[in-house]
Design a protein around this motif. Structure first.
Motif, PDB file in Angstrom:
ATOM      1  N   ILE A  54       0.820  -1.216   0.000  1.00 23.51           N
ATOM      2  CA  ILE A  54       0.000   0.000   0.000  1.00 23.51           C
ATOM      3  C   ILE A  54       0.856   1.269   0.000  1.00 23.51           C
ATOM      4  O   ILE A  54       0.766   2.082  -0.915  1.00 23.51           O
ATOM      5  CB  ILE A  54      -0.959   0.025   1.223  1.00 23.51           C
ATOM      6  CG1 ILE A  54      -1.783  -1.270   1.298  1.00 23.51           C
ATOM      7  CG2 ILE A  54      -1.863   1.255   1.185  1.00 23.51           C
ATOM      8  CD1 ILE A  54      -2.741  -1.511   0.162  1.00 23.51           C
ATOM      9  N   ARG A  55       1.702   1.429   1.031  1.00 22.83           N
ATOM     10  CA  ARG A  55       2.486   2.669   1.137  1.00 22.83           C
ATOM     11  C   ARG A  55       3.780   2.536   0.358  1.00 22.83           C
ATOM     12  O   ARG A  55       4.473   1.510   0.478  1.00 22.83           O
ATOM     13  CB  ARG A  55       2.799   2.962   2.611  1.00 22.83           C
ATOM     14  CG  ARG A  55       1.536   3.203   3.438  1.00 22.83           C
ATOM     15  CD  ARG A  55       1.887   3.639   4.830  1.00 22.83           C
ATOM     16  NE  ARG A  55       2.802   2.700   5.465  1.00 22.83           N
ATOM     17  CZ  ARG A  55       2.903   2.536   6.779  1.00 22.83           C
ATOM     18  NH1 ARG A  55       2.138   3.254   7.585  1.00 22.83           N
ATOM     19  NH2 ARG A  55       3.754   1.686   7.294  1.00 22.83           N
ATOM     20  N   ASN A  60      -5.069  -1.366  -5.252  1.00 24.79           N
ATOM     21  CA  ASN A  60      -5.874  -0.707  -4.208  1.00 24.79           C
ATOM     22  C   ASN A  60      -5.046   0.350  -3.492  1.00 24.79           C
ATOM     23  O   ASN A  60      -4.855   0.277  -2.266  1.00 24.79           O
ATOM     24  CB  ASN A  60      -6.385  -1.761  -3.220  1.00 24.79           C
ATOM     25  CG  ASN A  60      -7.136  -2.873  -3.924  1.00 24.79           C
ATOM     26  OD1 ASN A  60      -8.091  -2.604  -4.649  1.00 24.79           O
ATOM     27  ND2 ASN A  60      -6.693  -4.099  -3.758  1.00 24.79           N
ATOM     28  N   VAL A  61      -4.515   1.275  -4.245  1.00 22.79           N
ATOM     29  CA  VAL A  61      -3.565   2.243  -3.688  1.00 22.79           C
ATOM     30  C   VAL A  61      -3.862   3.645  -4.206  1.00 22.79           C
ATOM     31  O   VAL A  61      -4.607   3.813  -5.167  1.00 22.79           O
ATOM     32  CB  VAL A  61      -2.103   1.867  -4.065  1.00 22.79           C
ATOM     33  CG1 VAL A  61      -1.727   0.532  -3.464  1.00 22.79           C
ATOM     34  CG2 VAL A  61      -1.882   1.855  -5.567  1.00 22.79           C
ATOM     35  N   GLU A  62      -3.232   4.622  -3.552  1.00 20.31           N
ATOM     36  CA  GLU A  62      -3.458   6.012  -3.944  1.00 20.31           C
ATOM     37  C   GLU A  62      -2.870   6.286  -5.332  1.00 20.31           C
ATOM     38  O   GLU A  62      -3.518   6.863  -6.189  1.00 20.31           O
ATOM     39  CB  GLU A  62      -2.796   6.908  -2.905  1.00 20.31           C
ATOM     40  CG  GLU A  62      -3.279   8.320  -2.920  1.00 20.31           C
ATOM     41  CD  GLU A  62      -2.630   9.090  -1.780  1.00 20.31           C
ATOM     42  OE1 GLU A  62      -2.822   8.710  -0.614  1.00 20.31           O
ATOM     43  OE2 GLU A  62      -1.910  10.055  -2.086  1.00 20.31           O
ATOM     44  N   SER A  63      -1.623   5.868  -5.534  1.00 17.22           N
ATOM     45  CA  SER A  63      -0.991   6.095  -6.830  1.00 17.22           C
ATOM     46  C   SER A  63      -0.166   4.877  -7.229  1.00 17.22           C
ATOM     47  O   SER A  63       0.867   4.594  -6.637  1.00 17.22           O
ATOM     48  CB  SER A  63      -0.079   7.329  -6.761  1.00 17.22           C
ATOM     49  OG  SER A  63       0.811   7.309  -7.871  1.00 17.22           O
ATOM     50  N   ARG A  78       3.367   5.774  -8.366  1.00 17.48           N
ATOM     51  CA  ARG A  78       4.311   6.062  -7.283  1.00 17.48           C
ATOM     52  C   ARG A  78       4.817   4.750  -6.670  1.00 17.48           C
ATOM     53  O   ARG A  78       6.000   4.609  -6.380  1.00 17.48           O
ATOM     54  CB  ARG A  78       3.632   6.933  -6.213  1.00 17.48           C
ATOM     55  CG  ARG A  78       4.658   7.637  -5.344  1.00 17.48           C
ATOM     56  CD  ARG A  78       4.026   8.394  -4.198  1.00 17.48           C
ATOM     57  NE  ARG A  78       3.015   9.338  -4.643  1.00 17.48           N
ATOM     58  CZ  ARG A  78       1.974   9.715  -3.900  1.00 17.48           C
ATOM     59  NH1 ARG A  78       1.792   9.228  -2.692  1.00 17.48           N
ATOM     60  NH2 ARG A  78       1.100  10.575  -4.356  1.00 17.48           N
ATOM     61  N   ASN A  79       3.921   3.777  -6.516  1.00 20.15           N
ATOM     62  CA  ASN A  79       4.351   2.495  -5.962  1.00 20.15           C
ATOM     63  C   ASN A  79       5.270   1.748  -6.928  1.00 20.15           C
ATOM     64  O   ASN A  79       6.195   1.061  -6.506  1.00 20.15           O
ATOM     65  CB  ASN A  79       3.131   1.645  -5.577  1.00 20.15           C
ATOM     66  CG  ASN A  79       2.511   2.133  -4.269  1.00 20.15           C
ATOM     67  OD1 ASN A  79       2.833   3.228  -3.797  1.00 20.15           O
ATOM     68  ND2 ASN A  79       1.626   1.356  -3.699  1.00 20.15           N
TER      69      ASN A  79
END
Ligand SMILES: Cc1cc2nc3c(=O)[nH]c(=O)nc-3n(C[C@H](O)[C@H](O)[C@H](O)COP(=O)(O)O)c2cc1C
Length: 302
Positions: free
Chosen positions: A139-140, A167-170, A173-174
């Motif tokens: 996730i992060r 299932n992540v914000e970006s 970015r990951n």
């Protein structure tokens, strides 16, 4: 005749079609239906250090155009895989060992154990991390980078594929975090978290309440994410999510994937993968494409 071979992290695959983790076991049942040495590679069911029984049933639910699963990493453990399936599977085709763990040390140990024994290690980072109170490693961005780094440090020979959760914000970015952590390539997408409800019982259908959504209905979202990630990193990308036919595979290749994985389609059509391989060759022939690898990243935006 089209040349279907592709190179992924320096490893040659006879074609870019790989059954996705968790939808093909270790290949034995499918080998009774067709010769699995036709496949570019096989991604194994997610392996853990020790055997796991998985979640309570029901753990599969059908919905329109998709399925939900909460199988929960049922697997015989890495040692049983090495003993019973690995040499047979490697005699057939390339092996992508999908691995998971609940701690960084689990990832380190399982990667070290399989290093040099398989063609690729695919890190499933969607599993709950004991240290982070159950939040998944995927996730992060800082966790993605850390778990990738730990896995990469544990291996010397086998290329490391990091499989991203959607299932992540970006997701870009990951992907960059995995690249910074030392990934050799990226695969995406894993399943989207969802829920199906039995309205008569007023309860979720899955014993686990929620599950991962996969299948044809997720294709447009997965395709957009593959395009974004392919443009965010300079690593090769393996694309998946809802692929059921050769034309779907072509779209993922054009969006930037070097190879594709086919998951849920194996359940609805057990011959999905060989049909996609055949269809890819035909599509390329019809369109004057001599090498399938020429398709990667050729999508032009309006
Ligand atoms: C029943 C089932 C089990 C799965 N098990 C795993 C797993 O063990 N490890 C993993 O990384 N992905 C697992 N996945 C996710 C798939 O590999 C794939 O990322 C996802 O289903 C999207 O592709 P699809 O739409 O072609 O199925 C599983 C999917 C399904 C449907």
């Amino acid at each position: 005749m089209t040349d279907l071979r592709v190179k992924l992290c320096g490893v040659e695959l006879k074609n870019p079609v790989i059954p996705a983790s968790g939808t093909f076991g270790f290949g034995r049942e499918f080998d009774e239906i067709y010769d699995i040495s036709l496949l570019g590679a096989v991604a194994t069911k997610g392996l853990t250090l020790l055997p796991r029984l998985g979640n309570a049933v029901p753990r599969i639910a059908e919905s329109r155009g998709v399925i939900l699963n909460a199988v929960g990493l049922q697997n015989p453990g890495v040692e049983a895989f090495i003993e019973k399936d690995l040499s047979w599977l490697r005699s057939k085709t390339r092996v992508v060992a999908n691995v998971a763990g609940s701690t960084l040390s689990d990832y380190e140990k399982i990667c070290a154990r399989l290093d040099g024994l398989v063609d690729f290690l695919e890190l499933n980072i969607s599993c709950p991390n004991v240290k982070c109170g159950g939040m998944a490693f995927g996730i992060r961005p800082e966790d993605v980078k850390e778990v990738t780094h730990v896995a990469k440090e544990a291996i010397r020979k086998t290329p490391l594929m990091v499989k991203l959760s959607p299932n992540v914000e970006s997701i870009s970015r990951n992907a960059r975090a995995a690249e910074e952590g030392g990934a050799d390539c990226i695969s995406l997408v894993n399943t989207f978290t969802g829920m199906a409800v039995d309205i008569e019982r007023r309860r979720p259908i899955l014993a686990n309440n929620t599950g991962g959504v996969s299948g044809a209905g997720i294709l447009p979202i997965a395709l957009r994410m593959v395009y974004e990630v392919a443009h965010a990193v300079s690593l090769p990308v393996v694309g998946m999510g809802g692929i059921t036919c050769a034309e779907d595979a072509v779209a993922f290749l054009m969006a930037g994937a070097t190879a594709v994985q086919v998951g849920t389609a194996n359940f609805t059509n057990t011959r999905a993968c060989p049909e996609i391989i055949e269809g890819l060759a035909e599509w390329c022939d019809r369109h004057g494409v001599r090498e399938v690898s020429e398709l990667t990243g050729t999508l032009k935006m309006n």
